[in-house]
Design an enzyme around this catalytic site. Structure first.
Site, short mmCIF file in Angstrom:
data_model
loop_
_atom_site.label_atom_id
_atom_site.label_comp_id
_atom_site.label_asym_id
_atom_site.label_seq_id
_atom_site.Cartn_x
_atom_site.Cartn_y
_atom_site.Cartn_z
N SER A 1 1.09 -0.95 0.22
CA SER A 1 0.44 0.51 0.31
C SER A 1 0.95 1.31 -0.25
O SER A 1 0.36 2.41 -0.97
CB SER A 1 -0.62 -0.26 1.31
OG SER A 1 0.18 -0.04 2.58
N LYS B 1 6.95 3.25 18.35
CA LYS B 1 5.40 3.81 17.30
C LYS B 1 4.84 2.71 17.20
O LYS B 1 3.26 2.34 17.81
CB LYS B 1 4.61 5.30 17.16
CG LYS B 1 5.52 4.98 15.65
CD LYS B 1 4.50 4.85 14.63
CE LYS B 1 4.90 4.69 12.86
NZ LYS B 1 3.65 3.89 12.04
N SER C 1 -4.60 1.94 10.89
CA SER C 1 -3.46 1.41 11.47
C SER C 1 -3.46 -0.53 11.70
O SER C 1 -4.51 -0.60 11.86
CB SER C 1 -3.00 1.55 12.65
OG SER C 1 -1.56 1.06 13.61
#
EC number: 1.1.1.94
Length: 338
Positions: A11, A195, A258
């Protein structure tokens, strides 16, 4: 016009390739599977990764890396961390044959399991052993789904050479994605990698039904852990208050786009890791990065309780509720402590 070779037709790699073509550059895209290359060339779509979206028709794809890298000025890497070294080795072989020394831009976010090295360190091992100046890291709050729709986005380009970062800034920037430069590639890479671990934790809390207070506490304390590790690696502490630190953390911990958050959400609802990863259909970088983070914490005696808990839940069979109780019963102390 700059000739750009994008490696990785997932992606993010596909969206960045299309964006760079929108900017007027010649873009070749390397795909691991022929069926994806054929779809991109014939239909200008990549439906396995991106629904309801069309690539710039000037982007062409191939499974032949030699063809993709021919005469390139910039190589953009957008492959999983687990594959970055093998891809870098293949790139070096082609570059040795054609004699070119293009800029290397990494859009990969992770820490290599085993070696515990950042991506630019792998590039130095495998491609440019003499230094980091032609290597740039691209990182920030930038989900492919949003960028594909030309949503306004800001991203950091970091290099030991600010001049080279500025050259890439001009190539990559347009009216919907604004790029900033940084001379802290270490800090920017650590922020982008760790993260993802915190995002798994954020998804777990959401899956368990915790509210805004818990989410805010997690992100804030997670940022402290990211900063602690980044400084230990040699990063600058102020980097983590920027796009590649708090910015990327916010978007990854709060969005259903996410993969790491979605992975955590399913874990919070009681699904086992193997089932979650099988159902995702794409790489969940945080699930791999946490292994390296856990080993780094142990080696350097870094206090990163959130990351340690995620590792124990994923790989040691720890119960989520027990880890939350342990977290909330830790010895009391000051908030600010690097």
């Amino acid at each position: 016009m700059t000739k750009i070779s994008a490696l990785g037709a997932g992606s993010w790699g596909s969206v960045l390739a299309s964006m760079l073509a929108d900017n007027g550059h010649e873009v070749a895209l390397y795909a691991h599977r022929q069926v994806i290359a054929d779809e991109i060339n014939q239909d200008h779509t990549n439906l396995h990764y991106m629904k309801d979206w069309t690539l710039n028709p000037s982007v062409w794809a191939s499974t032949d890396m030699g063809q993709v890298l021919k005469d390139c000025d910039v190589i953009l890497f957008a492959v999983p961390t687990s594959a970055i070294r093998s891809v870098a080795k293949a790139v070096r072989q082609v570059l040795d044959e054609n004699g070119r020394q293009p800029y290397l831009v990494s859009a990969t976010k992770g820490i290599e399991s085993g070696t515990k090295k950042l991506v630019l360190q792998i590039f130095k091992d495998e491609i440019y052993p003499d230094g980091f100046d032609k290597m740039i890291v691209l990182s920030g709050p930038s989900h492919a789904e949003n960028t594909a729709q030309k949503d306004l986005t800001a991203i950091t380009l970091a290099s030991t050479s600010l001049d080279n970062a500025a050259k890439m800034q001009k190539i990559f920037s347009n009216d919907y994605v604004r790029f900033y430069t940084s001379n802290d590639p270490i800090g920017v890479q650590v922020g982008g990698a760790v993260k993802n671990v915190i995002a798994i934790a954020a998804g777990i809390l959401a899956g368990l039904g915790y509210g805004d207070n818990a989410k805010a506490a997690l992100m804030t304390r997670g940022l402290a852990e990211i900063t602690r590790l980044g400084v230990a690696f040699g990063g600058q502490p102020w980097t983590f208050s920027g796009l590649s630190g708090i910015g990327d953390l916010i978007v990854t911990c709060t969005s259903v786009n996410s993969r790491n958050w979605r992975c955590g959400y399913q874990l919070g609802q009681g699904k086992p890791l193997d089932e979650v990863l099988a159902n995702m259909g794409q790489v969940v970088e945080g699930a791999t990065t946490v292994k390296a983070v856990y080993e780094i914490c142990d080696k350097y005696s870094l206090d990163m309780p959130i990351s340690a808990s995620i590792y124990k839940v994923l790989y040691e069979g720890a119960k989520i509720d027990d880890e939350i109780k342990l977290m909330m019963s830790r010895q009391l102390g000051p908030e600010i402590r690097i």
